[in-house]
Design an enzyme around this catalytic site. Structure first.
Site, PDB file in Angstrom:
ATOM      1  N   ARG A 101       8.006  -8.335  15.712  1.00 48.87           N
ATOM      2  CA  ARG A 101       8.709  -7.016  15.281  1.00 48.87           C
ATOM      3  C   ARG A 101       7.958  -5.800  15.926  1.00 48.87           C
ATOM      4  O   ARG A 101       6.584  -5.791  15.879  1.00 48.87           O
ATOM      5  CB  ARG A 101       8.967  -7.087  13.556  1.00 48.87           C
ATOM      6  CG  ARG A 101       8.968  -6.003  12.712  1.00 48.87           C
ATOM      7  CD  ARG A 101       9.681  -5.582  11.549  1.00 48.87           C
ATOM      8  NE  ARG A 101       9.445  -4.508  10.763  1.00 48.87           N
ATOM      9  CZ  ARG A 101       9.292  -3.647  10.491  1.00 48.87           C
ATOM     10  NH1 ARG A 101       7.481  -3.664  10.423  1.00 48.87           N
ATOM     11  NH2 ARG A 101       9.298  -2.337   9.886  1.00 48.87           N
ATOM     12  N   ASP A 121       0.765   5.365   1.163  1.00 49.83           N
ATOM     13  CA  ASP A 121       0.224   6.075   2.822  1.00 49.83           C
ATOM     14  C   ASP A 121      -0.238   7.006   2.185  1.00 49.83           C
ATOM     15  O   ASP A 121      -0.243   7.901   1.645  1.00 49.83           O
ATOM     16  CB  ASP A 121       1.526   6.219   3.774  1.00 49.83           C
ATOM     17  CG  ASP A 121       1.828   5.501   4.720  1.00 49.83           C
ATOM     18  OD1 ASP A 121       1.416   4.354   4.282  1.00 49.83           O
ATOM     19  OD2 ASP A 121       3.206   5.474   4.836  1.00 49.83           O
ATOM     20  N   HIS A 137       0.791  -1.141  -0.276  1.00 55.30           N
ATOM     21  CA  HIS A 137       0.009   0.334  -0.105  1.00 55.30           C
ATOM     22  C   HIS A 137       0.968   1.083  -0.379  1.00 55.30           C
ATOM     23  O   HIS A 137       1.824   0.901   0.255  1.00 55.30           O
ATOM     24  CB  HIS A 137      -1.329  -0.488   1.621  1.00 55.30           C
ATOM     25  CG  HIS A 137      -0.262   0.134   2.278  1.00 55.30           C
ATOM     26  ND1 HIS A 137       0.670  -0.915   3.123  1.00 55.30           N
ATOM     27  CD2 HIS A 137      -0.060   1.614   3.782  1.00 55.30           C
ATOM     28  CE1 HIS A 137       1.560  -0.389   3.830  1.00 55.30           C
ATOM     29  NE2 HIS A 137       0.937   0.316   4.331  1.00 55.30           N
ATOM     30  N   HIS A 195       4.953   0.251  -0.434  1.00 50.92           N
ATOM     31  CA  HIS A 195       5.299  -0.509   1.115  1.00 50.92           C
ATOM     32  C   HIS A 195       4.478  -1.989   2.066  1.00 50.92           C
ATOM     33  O   HIS A 195       4.076  -2.090   1.458  1.00 50.92           O
ATOM     34  CB  HIS A 195       6.107   0.176   1.417  1.00 50.92           C
ATOM     35  CG  HIS A 195       5.078   0.948   2.258  1.00 50.92           C
ATOM     36  ND1 HIS A 195       4.488   2.136   1.451  1.00 50.92           N
ATOM     37  CD2 HIS A 195       4.966   1.098   3.820  1.00 50.92           C
ATOM     38  CE1 HIS A 195       3.575   2.723   2.619  1.00 50.92           C
ATOM     39  NE2 HIS A 195       4.199   2.131   3.826  1.00 50.92           N
TER      40      HIS A 195
END
Length: 376
Positions: free
Chosen positions: A297, A232, A230, A287
């Site tokens: 993570r 931002d 996607h 990304h």
């Protein structure tokens, strides 16, 4: 004038409210989280070119920082910064907060679950509704004060968690404003050229949301996706990531390139609104996040944009007879609605001019599009 919270609420993305599993208790990947190989075909390998390339790392103390940032924005849409002025202790604090929050029992986290029409709180990523499979991650969105939700999570000592968020927000807002000017200066745009930046050019009325993310270890990472591809819907996004790799960006000719965690560094993504403001010179970066088998993570995204009602369009300094505006004027509020409807095709839906063989084909209904007054 709508607030950012009202803008998000007024443009809902209808996420199905699946019951969050206890990721740590799962020995196998549930079918609802199993992505096809076409989605994660690069999971264990990247192209030969991407192995040789790396996302630019820029020292903000470098006298040429603006020029270096401009080149990174134009060629990558993303870069990392060091010597950014954010205390390591504050990054440690926000990491500790995220780790503590996501370590809570599931029933406790669900006390702060995002409501069906809400924005803040614990829940699935907003982009989940655009994909047939679920993502191997947990998220917590903070828009405005986290007090109400934090009281539900930590009834006795919520104050210390709220204080960390407030300090992080204030510090990140200053850094985001500084980064905005470094990027704008690289485009030849000055404080006098951007009225909505405020009389002092400090983006006093800029808005932001904070997204805490957890990507637990996964029993079958080759078939899972932490966060699907996607862009931002922001001007820029400042991302803190812990020392676990997983973030990848897509670059033309290189495929997916991993953004390696660097101690103390922050990742800066160009968002869709800066893509529009720069008239496509600085592309918003696609990304995604992959997961791994053994390590959890964490990341914290600071999603930075203008006031929701400010019109963003190609800046007057970046258009002319041979370079017409490629996008129509749009507010963040309106663009959130466009993104909620068209997702990764949102930019295309507000595009009004397309280069063809070095020339320009302007949509018939938009031939009179000019750079909007807000950009002058």
């Amino acid at each position: 004038m709508p607030s950012l919270s009202e803008a998000y609420r007024g443009n809902p993305v209808h996420v199905l409210h699946h019951k969050h599993p206890d990721f740590n208790s799962l020995q196998e990947l549930p079918e609802s989280y199993a992505w096809s190989t076409t989605h994660v075909d690069d999971h264990d390998h990247t192209s030969n070119n991407s192995m040789k390339e790396s996302v630019p790392v820029i020292d903000l103390n470098d006298p040429n920082a603006s020029k270096l940032i401009g080149h990174a924005c134009k060629t990558w849409g993303v870069y990392q910064v060091v010597n950014h002025g954010i205390p390591i202790s504050l990054l440690d604090d926000i990491h500790w907060l995220a780790q503590t929050l996501f370590s809570l029992p599931s029933h406790q986290k669900l006390k702060a679950a995002r409501s069906p029409d809400g924005v803040s709180g614990y829940g699935l990523a907003r982009i989940s509704s655009f994909f047939p499979k679920l993502m191997w991650s947990e998220g917590f969105t903070i828009l405005g004060s986290p007090l109400e939700h934090f009281q539900k999570l930590w009834p006795q000592d919520y104050d210390k968690y709220c204080d960390i968020v407030v300090q992080y927000d204030e510090t990140m807002k200053k850094l985001a404003g500084k980064l905005m000017w470094l990027m704008l200066e690289s485009l030849g745009i000055t404080k006098e050229d951007l009225k909505w930046a405020g009389s002092k050019g400090q983006f006093e009325k800029a808005c932001a949301a904070m997204q805490l993310n957890s990507y637990p270890s996964c029993p079958d990472p080759d078939r899972a996706m932490g966060l699907a591809p996607h862009t931002d819907s922001t001007l820029l996004t400042v991302l803190y990531q812990n020392n676990i790799s997983g973030l990848q960006v897509q670059r033309d000719g290189s495929g997916w390139v991993t953004v390696p965690p660097l101690p103390g560094a922050l990742v800066i993504n160009v968002g869709d609104l800066l893509h529009i403001l720069s008239n496509g010179l600085y592309p918003s970066v696609l990304h995604r996040v992959l997961v791994n088998r053994t390590r959890q993570r964490f990341s914290v995204a600071y999603l930075y944009g203008p006031q929701p009602n400010v019109e963003i369009c190609p800046h007057a300094k970046l258009v002319g007879p041979t370079q017409p505006p490629l996008y129509r004027s749009v507010t963040w509020n309106e663009y959130l609605g466009t993104k909620a409807k068209h997702f990764n095709k949102a930019l295309s839906s507000v595009r009004v001019c397309t280069p063809i063989n070095g020339l320009f084909d302007v949509n018939e209904s938009h031939k009179k599009v000019v750079a909007c007054k807000w950009a002058r």
